[in-house]
Write a protein that holds these residues in place. Structure first.
Motif, short mmCIF file in Angstrom:
data_model
loop_
_atom_site.label_atom_id
_atom_site.label_comp_id
_atom_site.label_asym_id
_atom_site.label_seq_id
_atom_site.Cartn_x
_atom_site.Cartn_y
_atom_site.Cartn_z
N ILE A 71 0.80 -1.18 -0.06
CA ILE A 71 0.07 0.10 0.06
C ILE A 71 0.96 1.34 0.03
N SER A 72 2.04 1.25 0.80
CA SER A 72 2.65 2.66 0.78
C SER A 72 3.47 2.70 -0.46
N HIS A 73 3.63 1.78 -1.14
CA HIS A 73 4.51 1.75 -2.42
C HIS A 73 3.78 2.05 -3.46
N VAL A 74 2.32 1.60 -3.71
CA VAL A 74 1.60 1.98 -4.87
C VAL A 74 0.80 3.23 -4.85
N LEU A 75 0.64 3.84 -3.52
CA LEU A 75 -0.20 4.95 -3.54
C LEU A 75 0.70 6.10 -3.03
N LYS A 76 0.17 7.31 -3.81
CA LYS A 76 0.82 8.80 -3.52
C LYS A 76 0.24 9.19 -2.32
N SER A 77 0.93 9.98 -1.59
CA SER A 77 0.69 10.45 -0.20
C SER A 77 -0.57 10.97 0.10
N TYR A 78 -1.56 11.52 -0.95
CA TYR A 78 -2.81 12.04 -0.75
C TYR A 78 -3.92 10.83 -1.23
N GLU A 79 -3.55 9.64 -1.55
CA GLU A 79 -4.53 8.68 -2.04
C GLU A 79 -4.78 7.72 -0.84
N SER A 80 -6.03 7.15 -0.88
CA SER A 80 -6.42 6.48 0.21
C SER A 80 -7.07 4.91 -0.03
N HIS A 102 -1.85 7.09 4.94
CA HIS A 102 -2.98 6.79 3.93
C HIS A 102 -4.20 6.47 4.87
N LYS A 103 -5.10 7.18 4.70
CA LYS A 103 -6.50 7.07 5.26
C LYS A 103 -7.26 5.92 4.48
N ILE A 104 -8.00 5.07 5.53
CA ILE A 104 -8.75 3.92 5.00
C ILE A 104 -10.14 4.53 5.11
N ASP A 128 -13.41 16.24 -4.88
CA ASP A 128 -12.44 17.21 -5.35
C ASP A 128 -11.03 17.28 -4.48
N GLN A 129 -10.17 17.92 -4.65
CA GLN A 129 -8.76 18.06 -4.03
C GLN A 129 -8.84 18.47 -2.44
N HIS A 130 -9.92 18.61 -1.94
CA HIS A 130 -9.98 19.24 -0.59
C HIS A 130 -10.14 17.75 0.46
N MET A 131 -10.18 16.70 -0.41
CA MET A 131 -10.45 15.33 0.46
C MET A 131 -9.25 14.33 -0.17
N VAL A 132 -9.06 13.25 0.53
CA VAL A 132 -8.34 12.36 0.08
C VAL A 132 -8.78 11.68 -1.34
N LYS A 133 -8.12 11.12 -2.27
CA LYS A 133 -8.51 10.65 -3.40
C LYS A 133 -8.38 8.96 -3.28
N PRO A 134 -9.73 8.46 -3.03
CA PRO A 134 -9.77 6.88 -3.05
C PRO A 134 -9.02 6.18 -4.17
N ARG A 135 -8.03 5.38 -4.17
CA ARG A 135 -7.23 4.81 -5.14
C ARG A 135 -7.26 3.35 -5.23
N LEU A 136 -7.26 2.59 -4.07
CA LEU A 136 -6.89 1.42 -3.79
C LEU A 136 -8.01 0.48 -3.04
N VAL A 137 -8.53 -0.44 -3.84
CA VAL A 137 -9.59 -1.22 -2.73
C VAL A 137 -8.86 -2.64 -2.58
N TYR A 138 -9.02 -2.57 -1.01
CA TYR A 138 -8.37 -3.70 -0.58
C TYR A 138 -9.44 -4.69 -0.03
N VAL A 197 -2.47 -6.49 -7.70
CA VAL A 197 -1.78 -7.02 -6.49
C VAL A 197 -2.30 -7.77 -5.82
N PHE A 198 -1.34 -8.99 -5.28
CA PHE A 198 -2.03 -9.93 -4.26
C PHE A 198 -0.78 -10.60 -3.53
N TYR A 199 -1.23 -11.31 -2.65
CA TYR A 199 -0.29 -12.35 -2.10
C TYR A 199 -1.01 -13.29 -1.42
N PHE A 200 0.04 -14.42 -1.23
CA PHE A 200 -0.53 -15.66 -0.51
C PHE A 200 0.54 -16.25 0.45
N GLY A 201 -0.19 -16.63 1.45
CA GLY A 201 0.83 -16.96 2.80
C GLY A 201 1.18 -18.41 2.86
#
Length: 339
Positions: A71-80, A102-104, A128-138, A197-201
């Motif tokens: 998550i820290s690698h693929v997101l920009k600082s303002y993305e959630s 990153h906000k959840i 708009d730019q006054h809020m975080v930008k949702p970018r990744l679904v977990y 992207v995914f991982y398996f354990g």
């Protein structure tokens, strides 16, 4: 007398075949940082399983580490991140994602899962730019409540993400469990095809430690080796991780172990149903959430370890029972006898 644990699926050490390979390769000198022969062979085997010869694969030690790294690698600082309120990154990772900046954006869970309809609400409310930008679904497979996404559900999520400039990330700490669950209709190859992207354990399925991160969207992997090192996740003795995945992917061991966990849980669930007990969520996999009278829990706790998940009402609690790759039939027998 030690108690029998149904608290989780990582109470035991590792499958003997994993330990045997670690021992057999112990004296062999190998390159470090994941460039050893066993790590390379393990990645080759995984790529073959996915039918993606050159897919980027990285081996790390644990699930929280994998979530934070990705998550820290693929997101920009303002993305959630968009996730359900019962998700591991929300409840059990000490604010790791928030600490990374990153906000959840939380969605109420439905049997542990999220839906396109709920994602749409998040997207529509962030304009708009006054809020975080949702970018990744977990999402996770299986979920924190032991439920599974079907192929239809996963494709629906992935297509929506593709159409709305969202990334889809699957936490697969219990991916092995999902692959051998009775209602499952997804293969590991399907998983790779319907997410970014995914991982398996290995940690929860016969390994000592280890999660395999796979970038289906190969562009996202750019520079990830630097992120691994910077965040302390690039092991000098990466061979320890490689050996485990290599051992687990020999023959059908990986699936055999998770199948055992699911089958022992199913046996336990069937007995609970036959005794008139109901479940907070239907039994789908190796995690069970039966509803039991509170006045019986202390008696159970004399012989067994388990989590009290939550209060159900004044007189009942939801408990979590988890079977593992190493749960013995005698443990199930004893629980059944006491019930």
């Amino acid at each position: 007398m030690s108690k029998i644990s149904f608290k989780n699926d990582y109470s035991e050490g590792a499958h003997p075949q994993v330990l045997q390979l670690l021992l057999a390769s112990n004296s062999t000198q190998e390159p470090g940082y994941g460039e050893d022969s066993l790590s390379l062979k393990a990645k080759e085997m995984i790529a073959k399983k996915l039918n993606r010869p050159n897919i980027p694969i990285y081996l790390v030690t644990g699930g929280t580490q994998a979530n934070l790294l990705i998550i820290s690698h693929v997101l920009k600082s303002y993305e959630s991140v968009i996730a359900v309120d019962s998700s591991h990154i929300q409840v059990h990772e000490t604010g790791a994602i928030e600490h990374a900046g990153h906000k959840i954006n939380l969605i109420p869970q439905q049997d542990g899962k999220l839906t396109v309809t709920e994602i749409q609400k998040i997207i529509k409310s962030h304009k708009d730019q006054h809020m975080v930008k949702p970018r990744l679904v977990y999402i996770s497979q299986t979920t924190e409540l032991g439920s599974l996404y079907s192929k239809k559900e996963l494709i629906e999520l992935y297509q929506y993400c593709q159409s709305n400039n969202l990334l889809l990330f699957i936490d697969g700490a219990r991916m092995a469990i999902s692959l051998t669950a009775k209602i499952n209709d997804l293969t590991l190859e399907d998983i790779a095809n319907y997410c970014d992207v995914f991982y398996f354990g290995a940690t929860k399925n016969g390994g000592l430690i280890g999660e395999a991160i796979v970038f289906s969207n190969t562009v996202l992997a750019d520079g990830f080796e630097y992120a691994l090192k910077q965040k302390g996740a690039l092991l000098a003795k990466g061979r320890i991780l490689g050996a485990q995945f290599y051992a687990l992917f020999q023959d059908s061991l990986y699936e055999d172990l998770s199948k055992h966990a699911n089958e022992t849980a199913e046996r336990l669930a069937n007995v609970l149903v036959s005794k008139g007990y109901t479940f907070y969520i239907p039994p789908y996999s190796n995690q069970l959430f039966p509803i039991l009278p509170k006045d019986r829990l202390s008696k159970l706790a004399e012989k067994f370890e388990f989590y009290i998940w939550q209060d159900y009402d004044e007189h009942h609690s939801v408990i979590r029972l988890v079977c593992s790759w190493a749960t013995e039939s005698s443990a199930i027998d004893e629980f059944i006898q006491l019930i």
